[in-house]
Write a protein that holds these residues in place. Sequence first.
Motif, PDB file in Angstrom:
ATOM      1  N   ASP A  78      -3.472 -87.637  16.136  1.00 36.87           N
ATOM      2  CA  ASP A  78      -2.192 -87.482  15.329  1.00 36.87           C
ATOM      3  C   ASP A  78      -0.920 -87.150  16.068  1.00 36.87           C
ATOM      4  O   ASP A  78      -1.091 -86.467  17.059  1.00 36.87           O
ATOM      5  CB  ASP A  78      -2.241 -86.171  14.271  1.00 36.87           C
ATOM      6  N   PRO A  79       0.280 -87.883  15.816  1.00 35.58           N
ATOM      7  CA  PRO A  79       1.387 -87.710  16.677  1.00 35.58           C
ATOM      8  C   PRO A  79       1.863 -86.287  16.829  1.00 35.58           C
ATOM      9  O   PRO A  79       2.663 -86.104  17.669  1.00 35.58           O
ATOM     10  CB  PRO A  79       2.197 -88.907  16.035  1.00 35.58           C
ATOM     11  N   ASN A  80       1.655 -85.675  15.955  1.00 34.43           N
ATOM     12  CA  ASN A  80       2.264 -84.201  15.744  1.00 34.43           C
ATOM     13  C   ASN A  80       1.402 -83.264  16.388  1.00 34.43           C
ATOM     14  O   ASN A  80       1.680 -82.491  17.281  1.00 34.43           O
ATOM     15  CB  ASN A  80       2.612 -83.458  14.335  1.00 34.43           C
ATOM     16  N   TRP A  81       0.070 -83.335  15.826  1.00 42.92           N
ATOM     17  CA  TRP A  81      -0.743 -82.315  16.440  1.00 42.92           C
ATOM     18  C   TRP A  81      -1.529 -82.525  17.580  1.00 42.92           C
ATOM     19  O   TRP A  81      -2.068 -81.534  18.449  1.00 42.92           O
ATOM     20  CB  TRP A  81      -1.712 -81.827  15.044  1.00 42.92           C
ATOM     21  N   THR A  82      -2.006 -83.627  17.929  1.00 49.02           N
ATOM     22  CA  THR A  82      -2.774 -83.784  19.068  1.00 49.02           C
ATOM     23  C   THR A  82      -2.162 -83.543  20.520  1.00 49.02           C
ATOM     24  O   THR A  82      -2.668 -82.964  21.082  1.00 49.02           O
ATOM     25  CB  THR A  82      -3.256 -85.429  19.105  1.00 49.02           C
ATOM     26  N   PRO A  83      -0.906 -83.865  20.410  1.00 45.72           N
ATOM     27  CA  PRO A  83      -0.076 -83.475  21.552  1.00 45.72           C
ATOM     28  C   PRO A  83      -0.168 -81.832  21.859  1.00 45.72           C
ATOM     29  O   PRO A  83      -0.339 -81.183  23.144  1.00 45.72           O
ATOM     30  CB  PRO A  83       1.341 -83.831  21.560  1.00 45.72           C
ATOM     31  N   GLN A  84       0.118 -81.040  20.853  1.00 43.74           N
ATOM     32  CA  GLN A  84      -0.228 -79.598  20.868  1.00 43.74           C
ATOM     33  C   GLN A  84      -1.456 -79.157  21.215  1.00 43.74           C
ATOM     34  O   GLN A  84      -1.654 -78.163  21.881  1.00 43.74           O
ATOM     35  CB  GLN A  84       0.409 -79.049  19.506  1.00 43.74           C
ATOM     36  N   VAL A  85      -2.434 -79.644  20.729  1.00 52.95           N
ATOM     37  CA  VAL A  85      -3.821 -79.489  20.915  1.00 52.95           C
ATOM     38  C   VAL A  85      -4.211 -79.562  22.499  1.00 52.95           C
ATOM     39  O   VAL A  85      -4.669 -79.019  23.086  1.00 52.95           O
ATOM     40  CB  VAL A  85      -4.940 -80.043  20.151  1.00 52.95           C
ATOM     41  N   GLN A 104      -6.860 -94.293  13.181  1.00 53.98           N
ATOM     42  CA  GLN A 104      -5.962 -93.591  13.701  1.00 53.98           C
ATOM     43  C   GLN A 104      -5.729 -94.186  15.432  1.00 53.98           C
ATOM     44  O   GLN A 104      -4.909 -93.923  15.910  1.00 53.98           O
ATOM     45  CB  GLN A 104      -6.589 -91.971  13.909  1.00 53.98           C
ATOM     46  N   ALA A 105      -7.018 -94.499  15.894  1.00 56.92           N
ATOM     47  CA  ALA A 105      -6.801 -94.933  17.247  1.00 56.92           C
ATOM     48  C   ALA A 105      -5.848 -96.257  17.187  1.00 56.92           C
ATOM     49  O   ALA A 105      -5.292 -96.327  18.135  1.00 56.92           O
ATOM     50  CB  ALA A 105      -8.290 -95.387  17.693  1.00 56.92           C
ATOM     51  N   GLU A 106      -6.216 -97.201  16.358  1.00 58.61           N
ATOM     52  CA  GLU A 106      -5.177 -98.251  16.389  1.00 58.61           C
ATOM     53  C   GLU A 106      -3.731 -97.850  16.012  1.00 58.61           C
ATOM     54  O   GLU A 106      -2.920 -98.782  16.766  1.00 58.61           O
ATOM     55  CB  GLU A 106      -5.800 -99.261  15.263  1.00 58.61           C
ATOM     56  N   ALA A 107      -3.611 -97.006  15.284  1.00 59.34           N
ATOM     57  CA  ALA A 107      -2.193 -96.596  15.095  1.00 59.34           C
ATOM     58  C   ALA A 107      -1.569 -95.729  16.174  1.00 59.34           C
ATOM     59  O   ALA A 107      -0.222 -95.877  16.455  1.00 59.34           O
ATOM     60  CB  ALA A 107      -2.350 -95.614  13.742  1.00 59.34           C
ATOM     61  N   HIS A 108      -2.201 -95.084  16.920  1.00 58.36           N
ATOM     62  CA  HIS A 108      -1.775 -94.254  18.041  1.00 58.36           C
ATOM     63  C   HIS A 108      -2.591 -94.587  19.435  1.00 58.36           C
ATOM     64  O   HIS A 108      -2.958 -93.459  19.896  1.00 58.36           O
ATOM     65  CB  HIS A 108      -1.636 -92.748  17.680  1.00 58.36           C
ATOM     66  N   PRO A 109      -2.701 -95.795  19.940  1.00 56.92           N
ATOM     67  CA  PRO A 109      -3.294 -95.904  21.066  1.00 56.92           C
ATOM     68  C   PRO A 109      -2.921 -95.187  22.432  1.00 56.92           C
ATOM     69  O   PRO A 109      -3.397 -94.574  23.156  1.00 56.92           O
ATOM     70  CB  PRO A 109      -3.178 -97.435  21.347  1.00 56.92           C
ATOM     71  N   ASP A 110      -1.360 -94.866  22.397  1.00 55.85           N
ATOM     72  CA  ASP A 110      -1.007 -94.075  23.605  1.00 55.85           C
ATOM     73  C   ASP A 110      -1.446 -92.738  23.582  1.00 55.85           C
ATOM     74  O   ASP A 110      -1.742 -92.068  24.539  1.00 55.85           O
ATOM     75  CB  ASP A 110       0.532 -93.813  23.327  1.00 55.85           C
ATOM     76  N   LEU A 111      -1.822 -92.180  22.126  1.00 55.06           N
ATOM     77  CA  LEU A 111      -2.452 -90.844  22.391  1.00 55.06           C
ATOM     78  C   LEU A 111      -3.851 -90.842  22.772  1.00 55.06           C
ATOM     79  O   LEU A 111      -4.350 -89.999  23.431  1.00 55.06           O
ATOM     80  CB  LEU A 111      -2.381 -90.220  20.962  1.00 55.06           C
ATOM     81  N   VAL A 112      -4.680 -91.909  22.437  1.00 58.26           N
ATOM     82  CA  VAL A 112      -5.902 -91.950  23.161  1.00 58.26           C
ATOM     83  C   VAL A 112      -5.944 -92.205  24.407  1.00 58.26           C
ATOM     84  O   VAL A 112      -7.002 -91.675  25.129  1.00 58.26           O
ATOM     85  CB  VAL A 112      -6.859 -93.233  22.260  1.00 58.26           C
ATOM     86  N   LYS A 113      -5.069 -92.891  24.956  1.00 56.49           N
ATOM     87  CA  LYS A 113      -4.946 -93.257  26.524  1.00 56.49           C
ATOM     88  C   LYS A 113      -4.818 -91.553  27.075  1.00 56.49           C
ATOM     89  O   LYS A 113      -5.217 -91.465  28.159  1.00 56.49           O
ATOM     90  CB  LYS A 113      -3.899 -94.131  26.867  1.00 56.49           C
ATOM     91  N   LYS A 114      -3.851 -90.792  26.441  1.00 57.71           N
ATOM     92  CA  LYS A 114      -3.577 -89.711  27.021  1.00 57.71           C
ATOM     93  C   LYS A 114      -4.584 -88.714  26.985  1.00 57.71           C
ATOM     94  O   LYS A 114      -4.912 -87.987  27.963  1.00 57.71           O
ATOM     95  CB  LYS A 114      -2.343 -89.193  26.110  1.00 57.71           C
TER      96      LYS A 114
END
Length: 253
Positions: A78-85, A104-114
């Motif tokens: 999730d673009p809001n909560w995953t970075p905070q976690v 969610q992976a398809e919507a936010h691949p940058d976060l999966v990579k992070k």
Amino acid sequence: MARHGAGRGWYTKVIGAALGVMVLATGASVWSAQADAVDSAPKAVSPERKVKAVEKSIAHASDAGARGVNITIDDGPDPNWTPQVLDVLRENGVKATFCIVGTQAEAHPDLVKKVVAEGHRLCNHSVSHDTTMDRQSKAYQRSQILDAERMITEASGGVRPMYYRAPGGAFTPYSRELAASRGMRPLGWNVDTKDFEQPGADAIVATVERELPNGPTLLFHDAGGDRAQTVEALRRILPSLKEQGYSYGFPVR
């Protein structure tokens, strides 16, 4: 004349042979270049690619031993909560397992990579988080598991999920066997923090302290609603468990 004509015929044959060799060489060169281009091109991720099978029983134990704890985070990214976690985990030097939903992976691949870049592990949490998976056909279960595997692997840049967690724990013998055949150990949990109900950070912390003797795998969420309470609870739980002599690991495979 005959003699001159014979000379010209020999010369013509030599020239023809040379031209033939050049054409063949040119063709071979073009073919070789095309073959090299195909070999060097990025390969599409295929869920049917050969992988090493793992144990199909549902994992709960920690690879960190008897005092090990597994932090697992579901339903994102999730673009809001995953970075905070991720920030809280980094601040405490803790690695976790992120159970990722395919869409969610398809919507936010940058976060999966992070998630991968920071040393955490990936878990397949199906395409659409259907908690009735255990009542669906094998074809449906197969699609949900294999399509999510592909979506997560592509989003991560090629890193495959190491586990499969059925939404709501809706495993079947078929889904466990299928996931294990694809190298994804079925993953359960021992402590459901109920953070998705937003009971308050105090209640989440209390649940962990009360139920940790039941086993080492803790269930939290980084998507599906406001996760401020989860972030605050993790901020308190992670250092507290370390002070009590626990160490953090990953679920066994």
